[in-house]
Structures are given as structure tokens and as C-alpha cells.
Scaffold this motif. Structure first.
Motif, PDB file in Angstrom:
ATOM      1  N   ARG A   5       0.834  -1.209   0.000  1.00 16.67           N
ATOM      2  CA  ARG A   5       0.000   0.000   0.000  1.00 16.67           C
ATOM      3  C   ARG A   5       0.866   1.254   0.000  1.00 16.67           C
ATOM      4  NH1 ARG A   5      -4.539   1.141  -1.876  1.00 16.67           N
ATOM      5  NH2 ARG A   5      -5.820   2.423  -0.586  1.00 16.67           N
ATOM      6  N   GLN A   6       1.959   1.233   0.778  1.00 19.89           N
ATOM      7  CA  GLN A   6       2.873   2.374   0.822  1.00 19.89           C
ATOM      8  C   GLN A   6       3.516   2.598  -0.540  1.00 19.89           C
ATOM      9  OE1 GLN A   6       5.558   1.289   3.951  1.00 19.89           O
ATOM     10  NE2 GLN A   6       4.407   2.409   5.512  1.00 19.89           N
ATOM     11  N   LEU A   7       3.915   1.516  -1.200  1.00 19.37           N
ATOM     12  CA  LEU A   7       4.529   1.635  -2.513  1.00 19.37           C
ATOM     13  C   LEU A   7       3.532   2.172  -3.533  1.00 19.37           C
ATOM     14  CD1 LEU A   7       7.057   1.221  -4.167  1.00 19.37           C
ATOM     15  CD2 LEU A   7       6.356  -1.132  -4.558  1.00 19.37           C
ATOM     16  N   LEU A   8       2.303   1.673  -3.496  1.00 24.68           N
ATOM     17  CA  LEU A   8       1.266   2.177  -4.399  1.00 24.68           C
ATOM     18  C   LEU A   8       1.000   3.655  -4.152  1.00 24.68           C
ATOM     19  CD1 LEU A   8      -1.277  -0.776  -4.392  1.00 24.68           C
ATOM     20  CD2 LEU A   8       0.081   0.012  -6.319  1.00 24.68           C
ATOM     21  N   LYS A  33       0.132  -0.361 -10.753  1.00 25.02           N
ATOM     22  CA  LYS A  33      -0.533  -1.247  -9.797  1.00 25.02           C
ATOM     23  C   LYS A  33      -0.491  -2.688 -10.288  1.00 25.02           C
ATOM     24  CE  LYS A  33      -4.926  -2.045  -7.414  1.00 25.02           C
ATOM     25  NZ  LYS A  33      -4.737  -3.466  -7.453  1.00 25.02           N
ATOM     26  N   GLU A  34      -0.713  -2.904 -11.591  1.00 22.85           N
ATOM     27  CA  GLU A  34      -0.630  -4.255 -12.150  1.00 22.85           C
ATOM     28  C   GLU A  34       0.775  -4.823 -11.968  1.00 22.85           C
ATOM     29  OE1 GLU A  34      -1.851  -4.360 -16.230  1.00 22.85           O
ATOM     30  OE2 GLU A  34      -3.786  -3.450 -15.794  1.00 22.85           O
ATOM     31  N   PHE A  35       1.797  -3.989 -12.172  1.00 19.09           N
ATOM     32  CA  PHE A  35       3.174  -4.428 -12.010  1.00 19.09           C
ATOM     33  C   PHE A  35       3.448  -4.818 -10.561  1.00 19.09           C
ATOM     34  CE2 PHE A  35       7.599  -3.112 -10.999  1.00 19.09           C
ATOM     35  CZ  PHE A  35       8.250  -4.138 -11.650  1.00 19.09           C
ATOM     36  N   ILE A  36       3.033  -3.974  -9.631  1.00 14.99           N
ATOM     37  CA  ILE A  36       3.255  -4.250  -8.210  1.00 14.99           C
ATOM     38  C   ILE A  36       2.473  -5.490  -7.786  1.00 14.99           C
ATOM     39  CG2 ILE A  36       2.866  -3.356  -5.876  1.00 14.99           C
ATOM     40  CD1 ILE A  36       3.482  -0.542  -7.115  1.00 14.99           C
ATOM     41  N   ILE A  44       7.494 -11.747  -4.521  1.00 14.89           N
ATOM     42  CA  ILE A  44       8.600 -10.803  -4.434  1.00 14.89           C
ATOM     43  C   ILE A  44       8.163  -9.632  -3.566  1.00 14.89           C
ATOM     44  CG2 ILE A  44      10.132  -9.296  -5.737  1.00 14.89           C
ATOM     45  CD1 ILE A  44       9.481 -11.229  -8.146  1.00 14.89           C
ATOM     46  N   ASP A  45       8.937  -9.361  -2.530  1.00  8.57           N
ATOM     47  CA  ASP A  45       8.597  -8.282  -1.607  1.00  8.57           C
ATOM     48  C   ASP A  45       9.363  -7.029  -1.991  1.00  8.57           C
ATOM     49  OD1 ASP A  45       7.469  -6.992   0.562  1.00  8.57           O
ATOM     50  OD2 ASP A  45       9.063  -7.621   1.912  1.00  8.57           O
ATOM     51  N   ILE A  46       8.649  -6.053  -2.531  1.00  6.79           N
ATOM     52  CA  ILE A  46       9.259  -4.788  -2.917  1.00  6.79           C
ATOM     53  C   ILE A  46       8.904  -3.763  -1.855  1.00  6.79           C
ATOM     54  CG2 ILE A  46       9.348  -2.997  -4.660  1.00  6.79           C
ATOM     55  CD1 ILE A  46       8.387  -4.998  -6.671  1.00  6.79           C
ATOM     56  N   THR A  47       9.919  -3.188  -1.256  1.00  6.77           N
ATOM     57  CA  THR A  47       9.664  -2.171  -0.243  1.00  6.77           C
ATOM     58  C   THR A  47       9.787  -0.759  -0.812  1.00  6.77           C
ATOM     59  OG1 THR A  47      11.983  -2.293   0.422  1.00  6.77           O
ATOM     60  CG2 THR A  47      10.408  -3.624   1.657  1.00  6.77           C
ATOM     61  N   ASP A  48      10.567  -0.625  -1.883  1.00  5.81           N
ATOM     62  CA  ASP A  48      10.767   0.686  -2.495  1.00  5.81           C
ATOM     63  C   ASP A  48      11.046   0.478  -3.970  1.00  5.81           C
ATOM     64  OD1 ASP A  48      11.084   3.397  -2.808  1.00  5.81           O
ATOM     65  OD2 ASP A  48      13.167   3.422  -2.123  1.00  5.81           O
ATOM     66  N   SER A  49      10.703   1.465  -4.782  1.00  2.00           N
ATOM     67  CA  SER A  49      10.910   1.326  -6.220  1.00  2.00           C
ATOM     68  C   SER A  49      12.385   1.270  -6.583  1.00  2.00           C
ATOM     69  CB  SER A  49      10.232   2.469  -6.967  1.00  2.00           C
ATOM     70  OG  SER A  49      10.750   3.700  -6.542  1.00  2.00           O
ATOM     71  N   LYS A  50      13.254   1.703  -5.693  1.00  5.58           N
ATOM     72  CA  LYS A  50      14.692   1.611  -5.964  1.00  5.58           C
ATOM     73  C   LYS A  50      15.195   0.182  -5.829  1.00  5.58           C
ATOM     74  CE  LYS A  50      15.391   6.322  -4.697  1.00  5.58           C
ATOM     75  NZ  LYS A  50      16.098   7.306  -5.331  1.00  5.58           N
ATOM     76  N   ASN A  51      14.388  -0.716  -5.256  1.00  5.70           N
ATOM     77  CA  ASN A  51      14.754  -2.127  -5.130  1.00  5.70           C
ATOM     78  C   ASN A  51      14.380  -2.932  -6.365  1.00  5.70           C
ATOM     79  OD1 ASN A  51      15.426  -1.385  -2.541  1.00  5.70           O
ATOM     80  ND2 ASN A  51      13.687  -2.365  -1.582  1.00  5.70           N
ATOM     81  N   ILE A  52      13.773  -2.311  -7.343  1.00  7.07           N
ATOM     82  CA  ILE A  52      13.316  -3.020  -8.529  1.00  7.07           C
ATOM     83  C   ILE A  52      14.520  -3.347  -9.408  1.00  7.07           C
ATOM     84  CG2 ILE A  52      11.928  -2.807 -10.624  1.00  7.07           C
ATOM     85  CD1 ILE A  52       9.970  -1.155  -8.932  1.00  7.07           C
ATOM     86  N   THR A  53      14.593  -4.598  -9.836  1.00 11.28           N
ATOM     87  CA  THR A  53      15.726  -5.070 -10.618  1.00 11.28           C
ATOM     88  C   THR A  53      15.303  -5.339 -12.054  1.00 11.28           C
ATOM     89  OG1 THR A  53      15.284  -7.377 -10.092  1.00 11.28           O
ATOM     90  CG2 THR A  53      16.727  -6.172  -8.584  1.00 11.28           C
ATOM     91  N   THR A  54      16.289  -5.579 -12.888  1.00 10.96           N
ATOM     92  CA  THR A  54      16.039  -5.917 -14.287  1.00 10.96           C
ATOM     93  C   THR A  54      15.204  -7.183 -14.389  1.00 10.96           C
ATOM     94  OG1 THR A  54      18.180  -4.987 -14.826  1.00 10.96           O
ATOM     95  CG2 THR A  54      17.172  -6.368 -16.490  1.00 10.96           C
ATOM     96  N   GLU A  55      15.486  -8.151 -13.527  1.00  7.37           N
ATOM     97  CA  GLU A  55      14.769  -9.427 -13.562  1.00  7.37           C
ATOM     98  C   GLU A  55      13.281  -9.235 -13.295  1.00  7.37           C
ATOM     99  OE1 GLU A  55      17.657  -9.084 -11.646  1.00  7.37           O
ATOM    100  OE2 GLU A  55      18.892  -9.960 -13.226  1.00  7.37           O
TER     101      GLU A  55
END
Length: 122
Positions: A5-8, A33-36, A44-55
Motif C-alpha cells: 500500500r505504501q509503494l502504491l 498497480k498491475e506491475f506491483i 517478491i517483496d518490494i519495499t521501495d521502487s529503488k529495489n526493482i531489478t532488471t529481472e
């Protein structure tokens, strides 16, 4: 508030600060939102958009190419639009797409919108 929710929420705030028409911003938020949701559904637990990888981004692109349902299949143009929206929001969040190698659809292995057409026309 959950991490998702925080990321959204942060994505929505960044999107509102971006240029574009209201409908464009709404579509960008929907695509993000679809991506998240895809990342969360994949475990996959994403806490921040800076943690998003190429994979993650390339996995989402592959998912869009293979995900076909009778209700809403993803055309080539839809995949391009969704990936453009995700990249736009990542850029606004400060993610270096060039460093990740995902600044273009070709870097993700996504083909052209129309296989038989070239742009710009000759």
C-alpha cells in the motif's frame, strides 16, 4: 499501512507530479498497480521502487506476453504502453534504467508493435 500500500501510494504521488493528461495519469497508475500486484503475487517483496531489478521488469514483460485471457488479451501495443508507463514511473522515482538495461522495449526482449512495419516510414 502495508508495504504494498505504501509503494502504491508513493507511485501515485509521483505520478500526479508527472506531466500528462488526467486519463494518462490514471492509466499509468493502473499499469504500475498491475506491475506491483504481479510482483507481490510472484512472492517478491518490494519495499521501495529503488529495489526493482532488471529481472523483475523483464519477468513482468514476459508475463504480459504470455498472459492471455479471453476477457482481456494483451496486444503488442498494450504491452508497449504498460511497459512505457512502468518505465516512466521508475524514472521519476530516480531509478537508473540505462544502468539496468531496460530503457527500451528491445532491452526487455519485447518485439515491435507491428512486426511488418518500420518506423519511421521511408
Amino acid at each position: 499501512m502495508s508495504k504494498k500500500r505504501q509503494l502504491l501510494h508513493s507511485v501515485a504521488l509521483v505520478n500526479q507530479q508527472s506531466a500528462g493528461a488526467k486519463s494518462t495519469k490514471m492509466a499509468r497508475t493502473r499499469h504500475a498497480k498491475e506491475f506491483i500486484d504481479h510482483c507481490v503475487d510472484s512472492g517478491i517483496d518490494i519495499t521501495d521502487s529503488k529495489n526493482i531489478t532488471t529481472e523483475l521488469v523483464s519477468g513482468y514483460a514476459k508475463y504480459l506476453e504470455t498472459a492471455t485471457s479471453e476477457k482481456s488479451p494483451n496486444s503488442s501495443g498494450s504491452i508497449h504502453n504498460k511497459m512505457a508507463a512502468v518505465r516512466k514511473l521508475l524514472r521519476k522515482r530516480g531509478v537508473n534504467l540505462e544502468k539496468l538495461g531496460i530503457e527500451k522495449n528491445s532491452g526487455l526482449g519485447i518485439g515491435p508493435r507491428s512486426p511488418g512495419r518500420r518506423w519511421p516510414p521511408r
